[in-house]
Scaffold this motif. Structure first.
Motif, PDB file in Angstrom:
ATOM      1  N   GLN A   1      -5.745  14.447   7.493  1.00 42.43           N
ATOM      2  CA  GLN A   1      -5.891  14.731   8.937  1.00 42.43           C
ATOM      3  C   GLN A   1      -4.839  13.941   9.709  1.00 42.43           C
TER       4      GLN A   1
ATOM      5  N   VAL B   1     -19.406   4.984   8.263  1.00 35.65           N
ATOM      6  CA  VAL B   1     -18.764   6.089   7.533  1.00 35.65           C
ATOM      7  C   VAL B   1     -17.658   5.525   6.644  1.00 35.65           C
TER       8      VAL B   1
ATOM      9  N   GLY C   1     -14.623   6.726   6.554  1.00 35.27           N
ATOM     10  CA  GLY C   1     -13.317   6.789   7.232  1.00 35.27           C
ATOM     11  C   GLY C   1     -13.275   8.033   8.087  1.00 35.27           C
ATOM     12  N   LEU C   2     -12.103   8.660   8.186  1.00 39.92           N
ATOM     13  CA  LEU C   2     -11.983   9.842   9.039  1.00 39.92           C
ATOM     14  C   LEU C   2     -12.932  10.940   8.589  1.00 39.92           C
ATOM     15  N   LEU C   3     -13.523  11.602   9.552  1.00 35.25           N
ATOM     16  CA  LEU C   3     -14.446  12.708   9.284  1.00 35.25           C
ATOM     17  C   LEU C   3     -13.769  14.025   9.655  1.00 35.25           C
TER      18      LEU C   3
ATOM     19  N   GLU D   1     -13.170  17.169  11.740  1.00 29.72           N
ATOM     20  CA  GLU D   1     -13.317  17.173  13.201  1.00 29.72           C
ATOM     21  C   GLU D   1     -14.701  17.602  13.674  1.00 29.72           C
TER      22      GLU D   1
ATOM     23  N   PHE E   1     -17.254  14.993  13.266  1.00 27.16           N
ATOM     24  CA  PHE E   1     -17.010  13.914  14.241  1.00 27.16           C
ATOM     25  C   PHE E   1     -17.540  14.309  15.615  1.00 27.16           C
ATOM     26  N   PHE E   2     -17.207  15.527  16.042  1.00 26.27           N
ATOM     27  CA  PHE E   2     -17.658  15.989  17.355  1.00 26.27           C
ATOM     28  C   PHE E   2     -19.183  16.033  17.435  1.00 26.27           C
TER      29      PHE E   2
ATOM     30  N   PRO F   1     -19.190   7.057  14.831  1.00 23.32           N
ATOM     31  CA  PRO F   1     -18.912   6.715  13.432  1.00 23.32           C
ATOM     32  C   PRO F   1     -17.971   5.525  13.339  1.00 23.32           C
TER      33      PRO F   1
ATOM     34  N   TYR G   1     -17.478  14.792  25.693  1.00 21.57           N
ATOM     35  CA  TYR G   1     -16.303  15.120  24.883  1.00 21.57           C
ATOM     36  C   TYR G   1     -16.742  15.727  23.553  1.00 21.57           C
TER      37      TYR G   1
ATOM     38  N   THR H   1      -7.693  17.432  21.590  1.00 20.01           N
ATOM     39  CA  THR H   1      -7.235  16.218  20.892  1.00 20.01           C
ATOM     40  C   THR H   1      -6.273  15.425  21.773  1.00 20.01           C
TER      41      THR H   1
ATOM     42  N   TYR I   1      -8.312  13.404  24.142  1.00 14.30           N
ATOM     43  CA  TYR I   1      -8.857  12.212  23.474  1.00 14.30           C
ATOM     44  C   TYR I   1      -7.767  11.143  23.361  1.00 14.30           C
TER      45      TYR I   1
HETATM   46  N1  HBI Z   1     -13.292  10.560  12.240  1.00 12.70           N
HETATM   47  N2  HBI Z   1     -14.418   8.605  11.652  1.00 12.70           N
HETATM   48  C1  HBI Z   1     -13.600   9.277  12.511  1.00 12.70           C
HETATM   49  N3  HBI Z   1     -13.101   8.645  13.587  1.00 12.70           N
HETATM   50  C2  HBI Z   1     -12.268   9.274  14.459  1.00 12.70           C
HETATM   51  O1  HBI Z   1     -11.822   8.671  15.475  1.00 12.70           O
HETATM   52  C3  HBI Z   1     -11.924  10.614  14.218  1.00 12.70           C
HETATM   53  C4  HBI Z   1     -12.468  11.249  13.079  1.00 12.70           C
HETATM   54  N4  HBI Z   1     -12.147  12.535  12.814  1.00 12.70           N
HETATM   55  C5  HBI Z   1     -11.295  13.313  13.675  1.00 12.70           C
HETATM   56  C6  HBI Z   1     -10.745  12.536  14.810  1.00 12.70           C
HETATM   57  N5  HBI Z   1     -11.083  11.290  15.070  1.00 12.70           N
HETATM   58  C7  HBI Z   1      -9.732  13.144  15.739  1.00 12.70           C
HETATM   59  O2  HBI Z   1      -9.161  14.296  15.162  1.00 12.70           O
HETATM   60  C8  HBI Z   1     -10.362  13.526  17.067  1.00 12.70           C
HETATM   61  O3  HBI Z   1      -9.356  13.958  17.942  1.00 12.70           O
HETATM   62  C9  HBI Z   1     -11.363  14.605  16.850  1.00 12.70           C
END
Ligand code: HBI
Ligand code: FE
Length: 295
Positions: free
Chosen positions: A10, A94, A96-98, A100, A103-104, A113, A155, A174, A177
């Motif tokens: 991502q 978590v 790490g990155l989830l 999208e 996450f939303f 998270p 958001y 995005t 954000y």
């Molecule tokens: N996942 N854990 C986590 N933290 C984030 O800040 C995060 C994510 N996934 C997607 C993301 N941010 C960005 O793509 C946002 O713009 C959605």
């Protein structure tokens, strides 16, 4: 802890990073080593030395109100009752990155998270993905602010809707954000101050965003921000300035669908451009900018 299973890559403010599983994990607080706590303490102290007078009061006061300190990595279990009482938000651990949408959905349900692991000493100044310090030090304190907390939940709801509309809507959202939650500035009686998490968790950008001659500083405008490309590998070329968290929350009131439709017919705006009609706090010199690499 074993290496989590990686799902996909991502694009984030630090480049393409692996998106981990959607699993929610308990914070393994007893497993943190002395080195982990020392990394937290070093980063915490360094940021709290440079942020007074640079970060907005709400951020610093919230961080203190939560009882965060350099003494040790905070326990989610101790922060959650405080956070829930203030704004109904809670932290979840978590890997790490989830993805999208996941996450939303968390944001829409007032769950933030937080990555459970912290960077290594050799990554002190640069890490390619959000770790515990970025999330817990950077993102969590402002969730104590009722208006900002409402913005983050709105958001999240917007993100769930944008995900159903398609990639262009997601790209616009995005950028919103990016230029608010991650790299936002706010106007105060004492001058411009930082509220963006990507900035407050970075020692270099905490100084650069306010004091360097290079970047533009432009008044927040929702559609201007949604059209503006950004940087993932350098300091931002442009910082957007809100008047208040109320202004930011009000901006998320309308249904974004007609806005996405209007923006789909317009070109994106390069990260370093200044347009007629911009409310210009500072027109940047552009010193040190890379010509390409806007996202
Ligand atoms: N996942 N854990 C986590 N933290 C984030 O800040 C995060 C994510 N996934 C997607 C993301 N941010 C960005 O793509 C946002 O713009 C959605
Ligand atoms: Fe972040």
């Amino acid at each position: 802890m074993g290496e989590p299973r990686r799902v996909e890559h991502q694009l984030t403010d630090k480049g393409y990073v692996p998106v981990y599983t959607t699993a929610v994990v308990e914070q393994p607080w007893d497993s943190y080593t002395a080195t982990d706590h020392a990394v937290w303490a070093r980063l915490y102290r360094r940021q709290r030395e440079i942020l007074p007078g640079r970060a907005c009061r709400e951020f610093l006061q919230a961080q203190d109100a939560m009882g965060m300190s350099a003494d040790a990595i905070p326990k989610f279990s101790e922060l959650n009752p405080i956070l829930r009482a203030a704004t109904g938000w809670e932290l979840i651990g978590v890997e790490g990155l989830l993805p999208e949408l996941t996450f939303f959905e968390h944001l829409a349900n007032r769950r933030f998270p937080v990555t459970w692991w912290i960077r290594k000493p050799e990554q002190l100044d640069y890490i390619a993905e959000p770790d515990l310090f970025h999330d817990l030090f950077g993102h969590v304190p402002l969730l104590m602010n009722p208006v900002f907390a409402d913005y983050m939940a709105a958001y999240g709801r917007g993100g769930v809707k944008a995900h159903a509309i398609g990639q262009d809507a997601l790209t616009n959202l995005t950028r919103l954000y990016w230029y608010t939650v991650e790299f936002g500035l706010i106007r105060t009686d004492e001058g411009l101050r930082i509220y963006g998490s990507g900035i407050v968790s970075s020692s270099g950008e905490s100084v650069h965003c306010l004091e360097s001659d290079a970047p533009n500083r432009i008044g927040f405008d929702l559609e201007r921000v949604m059209r503006t490309r950004y940087r993932i590998d350098t300091y931002q070329k442009t910082y957007f300035v809100i008047d208040s968290f109320e202004q930011l929350f009000e901006a998320t009131r309308p249904d974004f669908t007609p806005i996405y439709q209007r923006l789909a017919a317009l070109p994106s705006i390069p990260a370093g451009d200044v347009l007629d009609g911009d409310r210009i706090y500072h027109r940047g010199s552009g010193a040190g900018w890379l010509a390409d690499g806007d996202v």
